[in-house]
Design an enzyme around this catalytic site. Structure first.
Site, PDB file in Angstrom:
ATOM      1  N   ARG A  60      11.531  -1.134  10.627  1.00  0.00           N
ATOM      2  CA  ARG A  60      10.445  -0.573  11.431  1.00  0.00           C
ATOM      3  C   ARG A  60      10.279  -1.356  12.736  1.00  0.00           C
ATOM      4  O   ARG A  60      10.445  -2.577  12.744  1.00  0.00           O
ATOM      5  CB  ARG A  60       9.140  -0.635  10.627  1.00  0.00           C
ATOM      6  CG  ARG A  60       8.636   0.744  10.270  1.00  0.00           C
ATOM      7  CD  ARG A  60       7.529   0.704   9.293  1.00  0.00           C
ATOM      8  NE  ARG A  60       6.336   0.015   9.775  1.00  0.00           N
ATOM      9  CZ  ARG A  60       5.201  -0.060   9.088  1.00  0.00           C
ATOM     10  NH1 ARG A  60       5.123   0.506   7.916  1.00  0.00           N
ATOM     11  NH2 ARG A  60       4.165  -0.705   9.577  1.00  0.00           N
ATOM     12  N   ARG A  64      11.958  -5.437   4.717  1.00  0.00           N
ATOM     13  CA  ARG A  64      11.657  -4.019   4.458  1.00  0.00           C
ATOM     14  C   ARG A  64      12.650  -3.098   5.189  1.00  0.00           C
ATOM     15  O   ARG A  64      13.032  -3.348   6.326  1.00  0.00           O
ATOM     16  CB  ARG A  64      10.243  -3.687   4.929  1.00  0.00           C
ATOM     17  CG  ARG A  64       9.968  -2.184   4.844  1.00  0.00           C
ATOM     18  CD  ARG A  64       8.543  -1.822   4.933  1.00  0.00           C
ATOM     19  NE  ARG A  64       7.885  -2.324   6.129  1.00  0.00           N
ATOM     20  CZ  ARG A  64       6.591  -2.253   6.321  1.00  0.00           C
ATOM     21  NH1 ARG A  64       5.822  -1.719   5.395  1.00  0.00           N
ATOM     22  NH2 ARG A  64       6.053  -2.728   7.422  1.00  0.00           N
ATOM     23  N   LYS A  86       0.842  -1.209   0.000  1.00  0.00           N
ATOM     24  CA  LYS A  86       0.000   0.000   0.000  1.00  0.00           C
ATOM     25  C   LYS A  86       0.878   1.262   0.000  1.00  0.00           C
ATOM     26  O   LYS A  86       0.628   2.205  -0.750  1.00  0.00           O
ATOM     27  CB  LYS A  86      -0.927   0.017   1.235  1.00  0.00           C
ATOM     28  CG  LYS A  86      -1.837  -1.196   1.337  1.00  0.00           C
ATOM     29  CD  LYS A  86      -2.748  -1.141   2.560  1.00  0.00           C
ATOM     30  CE  LYS A  86      -2.018  -1.136   3.884  1.00  0.00           C
ATOM     31  NZ  LYS A  86      -1.275  -2.380   4.198  1.00  0.00           N
ATOM     32  N   ARG A 125      -9.830   0.895   8.692  1.00  0.00           N
ATOM     33  CA  ARG A 125      -9.276  -0.409   9.019  1.00  0.00           C
ATOM     34  C   ARG A 125     -10.232  -1.227   9.864  1.00  0.00           C
ATOM     35  O   ARG A 125      -9.924  -2.347  10.255  1.00  0.00           O
ATOM     36  CB  ARG A 125      -8.024  -0.169   9.833  1.00  0.00           C
ATOM     37  CG  ARG A 125      -6.836  -0.935   9.351  1.00  0.00           C
ATOM     38  CD  ARG A 125      -5.665  -0.330  10.067  1.00  0.00           C
ATOM     39  NE  ARG A 125      -4.507  -1.065   9.934  1.00  0.00           N
ATOM     40  CZ  ARG A 125      -3.398  -0.585   9.363  1.00  0.00           C
ATOM     41  NH1 ARG A 125      -3.377   0.602   8.828  1.00  0.00           N
ATOM     42  NH2 ARG A 125      -2.335  -1.316   9.347  1.00  0.00           N
ATOM     43  N   ARG A 184      -0.087  -8.365  13.816  1.00  0.00           N
ATOM     44  CA  ARG A 184      -0.652  -7.440  12.816  1.00  0.00           C
ATOM     45  C   ARG A 184      -1.488  -8.201  11.797  1.00  0.00           C
ATOM     46  O   ARG A 184      -2.551  -7.747  11.387  1.00  0.00           O
ATOM     47  CB  ARG A 184       0.472  -6.663  12.120  1.00  0.00           C
ATOM     48  CG  ARG A 184       1.070  -5.581  13.022  1.00  0.00           C
ATOM     49  CD  ARG A 184       2.388  -5.067  12.498  1.00  0.00           C
ATOM     50  NE  ARG A 184       2.296  -4.493  11.181  1.00  0.00           N
ATOM     51  CZ  ARG A 184       3.323  -4.383  10.342  1.00  0.00           C
ATOM     52  NH1 ARG A 184       4.521  -4.820  10.694  1.00  0.00           N
ATOM     53  NH2 ARG A 184       3.145  -3.832   9.164  1.00  0.00           N
TER      54      ARG A 184
HETATM   55  P1  AP5 Z   1       4.922  -1.561   1.794  1.00  0.00           P
HETATM   56  O1  AP5 Z   1       4.581  -0.739   0.602  1.00  0.00           O
HETATM   57  O2  AP5 Z   1       5.678  -0.915   2.899  1.00  0.00           O
HETATM   58  O3  AP5 Z   1       3.613  -2.308   2.344  1.00  0.00           O
HETATM   59  P2  AP5 Z   1       2.353  -1.749   3.147  1.00  0.00           P
HETATM   60  O4  AP5 Z   1       1.146  -2.452   2.619  1.00  0.00           O
HETATM   61  O5  AP5 Z   1       2.348  -0.262   3.125  1.00  0.00           O
HETATM   62  O6  AP5 Z   1       2.712  -2.332   4.563  1.00  0.00           O
HETATM   63  P3  AP5 Z   1       2.596  -1.694   6.028  1.00  0.00           P
HETATM   64  O7  AP5 Z   1       3.331  -2.667   6.918  1.00  0.00           O
HETATM   65  O8  AP5 Z   1       3.053  -0.266   6.048  1.00  0.00           O
HETATM   66  O9  AP5 Z   1       1.104  -1.768   6.291  1.00  0.00           O
HETATM   67  P4  AP5 Z   1       0.417  -1.856   7.622  1.00  0.00           P
HETATM   68  O10 AP5 Z   1      -0.972  -1.690   7.160  1.00  0.00           O
HETATM   69  O11 AP5 Z   1       0.661  -3.044   8.454  1.00  0.00           O
HETATM   70  O12 AP5 Z   1       1.096  -0.701   8.502  1.00  0.00           O
HETATM   71  P5  AP5 Z   1       0.714   0.811   8.785  1.00  0.00           P
HETATM   72  O13 AP5 Z   1       1.947   1.604   8.717  1.00  0.00           O
HETATM   73  O14 AP5 Z   1      -0.453   1.233   7.966  1.00  0.00           O
HETATM   74  O15 AP5 Z   1       5.739  -2.843   1.250  1.00  0.00           O
HETATM   75  C1  AP5 Z   1       6.277  -3.807   2.131  1.00  0.00           C
HETATM   76  C2  AP5 Z   1       7.635  -4.304   1.590  1.00  0.00           C
HETATM   77  O16 AP5 Z   1       7.425  -5.006   0.362  1.00  0.00           O
HETATM   78  C3  AP5 Z   1       8.645  -3.186   1.270  1.00  0.00           C
HETATM   79  O17 AP5 Z   1       9.932  -3.623   1.625  1.00  0.00           O
HETATM   80  C4  AP5 Z   1       8.535  -2.990  -0.257  1.00  0.00           C
HETATM   81  O18 AP5 Z   1       9.766  -2.559  -0.835  1.00  0.00           O
HETATM   82  C5  AP5 Z   1       8.160  -4.384  -0.718  1.00  0.00           C
HETATM   83  N1  AP5 Z   1       7.246  -4.393  -1.874  1.00  0.00           N
HETATM   84  C6  AP5 Z   1       6.162  -3.591  -2.072  1.00  0.00           C
HETATM   85  N2  AP5 Z   1       5.538  -3.904  -3.217  1.00  0.00           N
HETATM   86  C7  AP5 Z   1       6.231  -4.967  -3.751  1.00  0.00           C
HETATM   87  C8  AP5 Z   1       6.065  -5.753  -4.917  1.00  0.00           C
HETATM   88  N3  AP5 Z   1       5.056  -5.526  -5.773  1.00  0.00           N
HETATM   89  N4  AP5 Z   1       6.963  -6.757  -5.145  1.00  0.00           N
HETATM   90  C9  AP5 Z   1       7.989  -6.996  -4.277  1.00  0.00           C
HETATM   91  N5  AP5 Z   1       8.199  -6.262  -3.150  1.00  0.00           N
HETATM   92  C10 AP5 Z   1       7.314  -5.266  -2.880  1.00  0.00           C
HETATM   93  O19 AP5 Z   1       0.184   0.732  10.298  1.00  0.00           O
HETATM   94  C11 AP5 Z   1       1.060   0.511  11.377  1.00  0.00           C
HETATM   95  C12 AP5 Z   1       0.294   0.533  12.688  1.00  0.00           C
HETATM   96  O20 AP5 Z   1      -0.348   1.799  12.872  1.00  0.00           O
HETATM   97  C13 AP5 Z   1      -0.843  -0.486  12.840  1.00  0.00           C
HETATM   98  O21 AP5 Z   1      -0.356  -1.746  13.252  1.00  0.00           O
HETATM   99  C14 AP5 Z   1      -1.721   0.197  13.907  1.00  0.00           C
HETATM  100  O22 AP5 Z   1      -1.188   0.038  15.187  1.00  0.00           O
HETATM  101  C15 AP5 Z   1      -1.615   1.660  13.536  1.00  0.00           C
HETATM  102  N6  AP5 Z   1      -2.685   2.115  12.609  1.00  0.00           N
HETATM  103  C16 AP5 Z   1      -2.505   2.644  11.365  1.00  0.00           C
HETATM  104  N7  AP5 Z   1      -3.683   2.955  10.807  1.00  0.00           N
HETATM  105  C17 AP5 Z   1      -4.637   2.619  11.710  1.00  0.00           C
HETATM  106  C18 AP5 Z   1      -6.061   2.678  11.707  1.00  0.00           C
HETATM  107  N8  AP5 Z   1      -6.745   3.168  10.655  1.00  0.00           N
HETATM  108  N9  AP5 Z   1      -6.726   2.238  12.801  1.00  0.00           N
HETATM  109  C19 AP5 Z   1      -6.067   1.737  13.858  1.00  0.00           C
HETATM  110  N10 AP5 Z   1      -4.720   1.645  13.940  1.00  0.00           N
HETATM  111  C20 AP5 Z   1      -4.005   2.083  12.869  1.00  0.00           C
END
Ligand code: AP5
Length: 227
Positions: A164, A130, A16, A91, A175
């Protein structure tokens, strides 16, 4: 021209953030990634940051009311008037309902929820390798799939690349469990509202980006033709 109001959905590590950064540049739209917003608040030690830190460290979702307030405020900003990209929000079903009522109040509509599909094995490989830039968490790398030119240094701004805090194996497991229990129901939620679109996230980042462009081009055409 219809407003490009987008939601990026998908499990942790589905890409994402990688796609959000690209779409933001492609369409020149504000991009709101709740994970990045919350990590910045933790780093700055703000009131919200202190409230959410322990939830994030465990891999739990932060309380709905905290995050709903954060996003509602951004959607009213002038910069979001022509469209916006949401990553990591909503979410939970209550967050999706809150977003719907905010959009209704603003007399606006979501254009699409784009679900990036990837297998759990792929997610584990991606999160395990990552690296993100200390200066700009939107600069995302992978030690195997998308390595920086120089080890542990960001290609874009020379910042140090970090693992991270929530990319530890036991936190990743939680997660993923949180995603299955609380976020997966949003697939049905947006399917019922007719705005869910799937993309195959196992393809390369360029191919995923191209697939999303294809979906948006079709939706825009349909909307312009009044379908
Ligand atoms: P990346 O693009 O970083 O993936 P992502 O889907 O963004 O993963 P996240 O871990 O950031 O998502 P998340 O939803 O768990 O965390 P968030 O920060 O939102 O890609 C991942 C890896 O793969 C990278 O190394 C990249 O290079 C590689 N890659 C990407 N695309 C690829 C491809 N096509 N092929 C090969 N490699 C690829 O949330 C963190 C925390 O915040 C949550 O746990 C929660 O505590 C809190 N939080 C955030 N939003 C909310 C909410 N709305 N409500 C409640 N709590 C929340």
């Amino acid at each position: 021209m219809p407003e490009l109001n987008l939601i990026l959905l998908g499990p942790p590590g589905s890409g994402k953030g990688t796609q959000g950064e690209r779409l933001q540049e492609d369409f020149r739209l504000p991009y709101y990634a709740t994970g990045d917003i919350l990590r910045a608040a933790v780093k700055e030690g703000t009131e919200i940051g202190n409230q959410v830190k322990e939830f994030m460290d465990r891999g739990d979702l932060v309380p709905d009311d905290v995050i709903i307030g954060v996003i509602a405020e951004r959607l009213q900003q002038e910069e979001a008037a022509d469209g916006f990209i949401l990553d990591g929000f909503p979410r939970t079903v209550p967050q999706a309902e809150a977003l719907d009522s905010k959009m209704k109040e603003l007399k606006r509509e979501m254009m699409a929820a784009i679900l990036i599909d990837v297998s759990e094995d792929e997610v584990l490989r991606r999160l395990g390798g990552r690296r993100t830039c200390e200066q700009n968490p939107g600069h995302i790398y992978h030690v195997e799939f998308d390595p920086p030119k120089q080890e542990d240094v960001c290609d874009i701004d020379g910042g140090k690349l970090l693992v991270r805090d929530d990319d530890k194996p036991e936190v990743i497991k939680n997660r993923l469990a949180q995603y299955k229990e609380k976020t997966e129901p949003l697939t049905a939620y947006y399917e019922e509202r007719g705005i869910l679109n799937h993309v195959d996230g196992s393809e390369s980042p360029d191919e995923v980006e191209e697939a999303i462009h294809g979906i948006l081009a079709t939706l825009r055409r349909e909307e312009e033709e009044g379908m």
